[in-house]
Motif scaffolding. Structure first.
Motif, mmCIF file in Angstrom:
data_model
loop_
_atom_site.group_PDB
_atom_site.id
_atom_site.type_symbol
_atom_site.label_atom_id
_atom_site.label_comp_id
_atom_site.label_asym_id
_atom_site.label_seq_id
_atom_site.Cartn_x
_atom_site.Cartn_y
_atom_site.Cartn_z
ATOM 1 N N PRO A 1 -1.009 -99.958 13.816
ATOM 2 C CA PRO A 1 -1.668 -100.901 14.736
ATOM 3 C C PRO A 1 -2.994 -100.341 15.238
ATOM 4 C CG PRO A 1 0.659 -100.691 15.268
ATOM 5 C CD PRO A 1 0.354 -99.642 14.246
ATOM 6 N N HIS A 2 -3.903 -101.244 15.593
ATOM 7 C CA HIS A 2 -5.234 -100.853 16.026
ATOM 8 C C HIS A 2 -5.160 -99.971 17.263
ATOM 9 C CE1 HIS A 2 -9.518 -101.074 16.429
ATOM 10 N NE2 HIS A 2 -9.447 -101.633 17.615
ATOM 11 N N LYS A 3 -5.784 -98.792 17.179
ATOM 12 C CA LYS A 3 -5.892 -97.814 18.267
ATOM 13 C C LYS A 3 -4.532 -97.334 18.785
ATOM 14 C CE LYS A 3 -10.513 -99.118 19.812
ATOM 15 N NZ LYS A 3 -11.384 -99.480 20.944
ATOM 16 N N LYS A 4 -3.514 -97.400 17.948
ATOM 17 C CA LYS A 4 -2.191 -96.899 18.323
ATOM 18 C C LYS A 4 -1.865 -95.590 17.612
ATOM 19 C CE LYS A 4 -1.023 -100.386 20.978
ATOM 20 N NZ LYS A 4 -0.773 -100.234 22.438
ATOM 21 N N GLY A 5 -2.823 -95.058 16.849
ATOM 22 C CA GLY A 5 -2.586 -93.828 16.108
ATOM 23 C C GLY A 5 -2.987 -92.594 16.893
ATOM 24 N N GLY A 6 -2.918 -91.449 16.231
ATOM 25 C CA GLY A 6 -3.297 -90.203 16.879
ATOM 26 C C GLY A 6 -2.884 -89.007 16.052
ATOM 27 N N VAL A 7 -2.912 -87.841 16.678
ATOM 28 C CA VAL A 7 -2.503 -86.587 16.054
ATOM 29 C C VAL A 7 -1.566 -85.869 17.008
ATOM 30 C CG1 VAL A 7 -3.264 -84.321 15.237
ATOM 31 C CG2 VAL A 7 -4.630 -86.347 14.723
ATOM 32 N N GLY A 8 -0.420 -85.436 16.484
ATOM 33 C CA GLY A 8 0.517 -84.653 17.268
ATOM 34 C C GLY A 8 0.713 -83.293 16.632
ATOM 35 N N ALA A 9 1.144 -82.326 17.421
ATOM 36 C CA ALA A 9 1.372 -80.963 16.937
ATOM 37 C C ALA A 9 2.809 -80.550 17.223
ATOM 38 C CB ALA A 9 0.415 -79.988 17.615
ATOM 39 N N LEU A 10 3.526 -80.218 16.155
ATOM 40 C CA LEU A 10 4.869 -79.652 16.266
ATOM 41 C C LEU A 10 4.767 -78.141 16.154
ATOM 42 C CD1 LEU A 10 6.870 -82.096 13.998
ATOM 43 C CD2 LEU A 10 7.400 -81.631 16.391
ATOM 44 N N THR A 11 5.412 -77.425 17.056
ATOM 45 C CA THR A 11 5.457 -75.966 17.008
ATOM 46 C C THR A 11 6.874 -75.541 16.630
ATOM 47 O OG1 THR A 11 3.760 -75.806 18.722
ATOM 48 C CG2 THR A 11 5.067 -73.828 18.279
ATOM 49 N N ASP B 1 9.637 -72.221 15.497
ATOM 50 C CA ASP B 1 9.838 -70.782 15.545
ATOM 51 C C ASP B 1 10.017 -70.252 14.119
ATOM 52 O OD1 ASP B 1 12.475 -71.247 14.718
ATOM 53 O OD2 ASP B 1 13.315 -71.018 16.721
ATOM 54 N N GLN B 2 10.242 -68.949 13.964
ATOM 55 C CA GLN B 2 10.326 -68.347 12.638
ATOM 56 C C GLN B 2 11.537 -68.810 11.848
ATOM 57 O OE1 GLN B 2 10.071 -64.094 13.344
ATOM 58 N NE2 GLN B 2 7.840 -64.120 13.208
ATOM 59 N N LYS B 3 12.510 -69.386 12.531
ATOM 60 C CA LYS B 3 13.693 -69.900 11.852
ATOM 61 C C LYS B 3 13.567 -71.383 11.506
ATOM 62 C CE LYS B 3 16.851 -66.540 13.958
ATOM 63 N NZ LYS B 3 18.080 -66.377 14.781
ATOM 64 N N GLY B 4 12.395 -71.951 11.793
ATOM 65 C CA GLY B 4 12.162 -73.348 11.465
ATOM 66 C C GLY B 4 12.635 -74.326 12.516
ATOM 67 N N LYS B 5 13.035 -73.855 13.683
ATOM 68 C CA LYS B 5 13.486 -74.730 14.754
ATOM 69 C C LYS B 5 12.286 -75.232 15.565
ATOM 70 C CE LYS B 5 17.837 -73.979 13.812
ATOM 71 N NZ LYS B 5 18.708 -75.042 13.234
ATOM 72 N N VAL B 6 12.339 -76.504 15.957
ATOM 73 C CA VAL B 6 11.248 -77.095 16.734
ATOM 74 C C VAL B 6 11.251 -76.535 18.151
ATOM 75 C CG1 VAL B 6 10.281 -79.221 17.672
ATOM 76 C CG2 VAL B 6 11.273 -79.206 15.369
ATOM 77 N N LYS B 7 10.088 -76.027 18.585
ATOM 78 C CA LYS B 7 9.944 -75.508 19.944
ATOM 79 C C LYS B 7 9.279 -76.526 20.864
ATOM 80 C CE LYS B 7 8.635 -71.323 20.633
ATOM 81 N NZ LYS B 7 7.795 -70.102 20.623
ATOM 82 N N SER B 8 8.286 -77.243 20.346
ATOM 83 C CA SER B 8 7.581 -78.190 21.208
ATOM 84 C C SER B 8 6.852 -79.227 20.360
ATOM 85 C CB SER B 8 6.567 -77.459 22.103
ATOM 86 O OG SER B 8 5.550 -76.851 21.315
ATOM 87 N N TYR B 9 6.481 -80.322 21.027
ATOM 88 C CA TYR B 9 5.678 -81.376 20.410
ATOM 89 C C TYR B 9 4.628 -81.818 21.416
ATOM 90 C CZ TYR B 9 4.221 -85.937 18.696
ATOM 91 O OH TYR B 9 3.465 -87.007 18.269
ATOM 92 N N ASP B 10 3.376 -81.830 20.989
ATOM 93 C CA ASP B 10 2.277 -82.209 21.878
ATOM 94 C C ASP B 10 1.372 -83.216 21.181
ATOM 95 O OD1 ASP B 10 2.638 -80.161 24.137
ATOM 96 O OD2 ASP B 10 2.564 -78.885 22.364
ATOM 97 N N VAL B 11 0.922 -84.223 21.918
ATOM 98 C CA VAL B 11 -0.043 -85.199 21.411
ATOM 99 C C VAL B 11 -1.444 -84.670 21.689
ATOM 100 C CG1 VAL B 11 -0.914 -87.540 21.588
ATOM 101 C CG2 VAL B 11 1.552 -87.114 21.746
ATOM 102 N N LEU B 12 -2.261 -84.559 20.630
ATOM 103 C CA LEU B 12 -3.590 -83.951 20.748
ATOM 104 C C LEU B 12 -4.728 -84.960 20.653
ATOM 105 C CD1 LEU B 12 -2.962 -80.883 18.408
ATOM 106 C CD2 LEU B 12 -2.742 -80.976 20.894
#
Length: 300
Positions: free
Chosen positions: A1-11, A13-24
């Motif tokens: 949808p128009h202007k509904k996109g963006g970029v997010g960052a998943l962090t 750990d070394q075992k592949g587990k998700v630590k955080s998610y941030d919208v950039l």
């Protein structure tokens, strides 16, 4: 949808587990493949016609995203790559998913390696790819030109709708989705070859590309827009031109995208676009994907 996109960052750990998610990055439209810069930032490309922009994004969120110089005329931008072998004259490339979308090369006027973020926001020279095919149309020579209109005519004839893009040493790889072609350019020799991607289970259209180096063969990985007989998956091509199917879903029939590897190569990340799902994939033996022995089947 128009202007509904963006970029997010998943962090992770070394075992592949998700630590955080941030919208950039917020408020953008149809963010496509993009690509990494050599100095640790991310380039996000909007596939939005004359309104499409290209942004540099800081994965840490410490700097606000900024529109870069290349692509300021607007376009259906897709992917980004770089060639910095000559640090006095680095090159940055972007593809455009349009019938006459000429692949662009940007060379900054000044390098700013001490503050590399600035490099993509200052003045420079933009050139466009012109293919000069041989009689059999399976390769030829190429040149770079500043004549955008001539280059767009050339793209419509020989390489329309460019999408995935990767540069490794002196070789550039890009795909044209609608004609199911992979182009391999020798950036030093000024020559190229092109090859079909319609092989075996890879019956969909190629989209994004990502490289993984192997001791015995260099693999170029492809995402796929679903084909007529099979669902979307991830495929690979080695330096001999052999194609392999790495994975394929029995459930999702849309499009794989967002292909990436963890720094140690042990995790491959892939998304199913319409389903909105992101997967982490790993080898049962615990080795990285670029390990010498990768048990995948060749198909012709």
């Amino acid at each position: 949808p128009h202007k509904k996109g963006g970029v997010g960052a998943l962090t992770f750990d070394q075992k592949g587990k998700v630590k955080s998610y941030d919208v950039l990055l917020k408020g953008t439209t149809l963010n496509k493949g993009g690509g990494k810069t050599p100095f640790g930032t991310w380039i996000s490309c909007e596939e939005n016609g004359k309104h499409g922009k290209i942004y540099q994004v800081d994965p840490t969120g410490e700097r606000k995203p900024e529109q870069i110089t290349i692509g300021r005329e607007g376009g259906s931008w897709e992917s980004f790559a770089h060639d910095i072998r000559d640090q006095d004259s680095p090159h940055f490339f972007v593809t455009e998913d349009a019938k006459d979308g000429a692949l662009q090369r940007f060379t900054p006027e000044k390098t700013y390696w001490h503050k590399p973020w600035k490099m993509l926001h200052k003045d420079g020279t933009t050139e466009y790819l012109m293919l000069l095919p041989n009689a059999s149309n399976d390769g030829g020579q190429f040149v770079w030109t500043t004549d955008r209109h001539e280059a767009r005519r050339n793209a419509e004839l020989y390489y329309p709708h460019t999408e995935g893009l990767d540069v490794h040493e002196s070789k550039m790889y890009f795909v044209c989705k609608k004609i199911k072609q992979l182009f391999v350019l020798d950036l030093d020799a000024g020559t190229y070859s092109n090859h079909t991607t319609a092989v075996g289970l890879f019956d969909g259209t190629p989209d994004q590309v990502e490289r993984a180096d192997d001791v015995s063969r260099e693999l170029l990985y492809f995402t796929e827009d679903s084909g007529s007989d099979t669902n979307a998956g991830v495929h690979a091509r080695d330096h001999e031109g052999k194609f392999y199917t790495v994975l394929e879903s029995e459930i999702f029939d849309d499009e794989t995208t967002g292909l990436s590897f963890s720094p140690d190569g042990r995790f491959m990340y892939i998304a199913y676009q319409s389903s909105g799902l992101l997967y982490a994939v790993w080898r049962n033996d615990g080795h990285p994907f670029h390990h010498e022995h990768l048990s995948i089947n060749y198909h012709d």
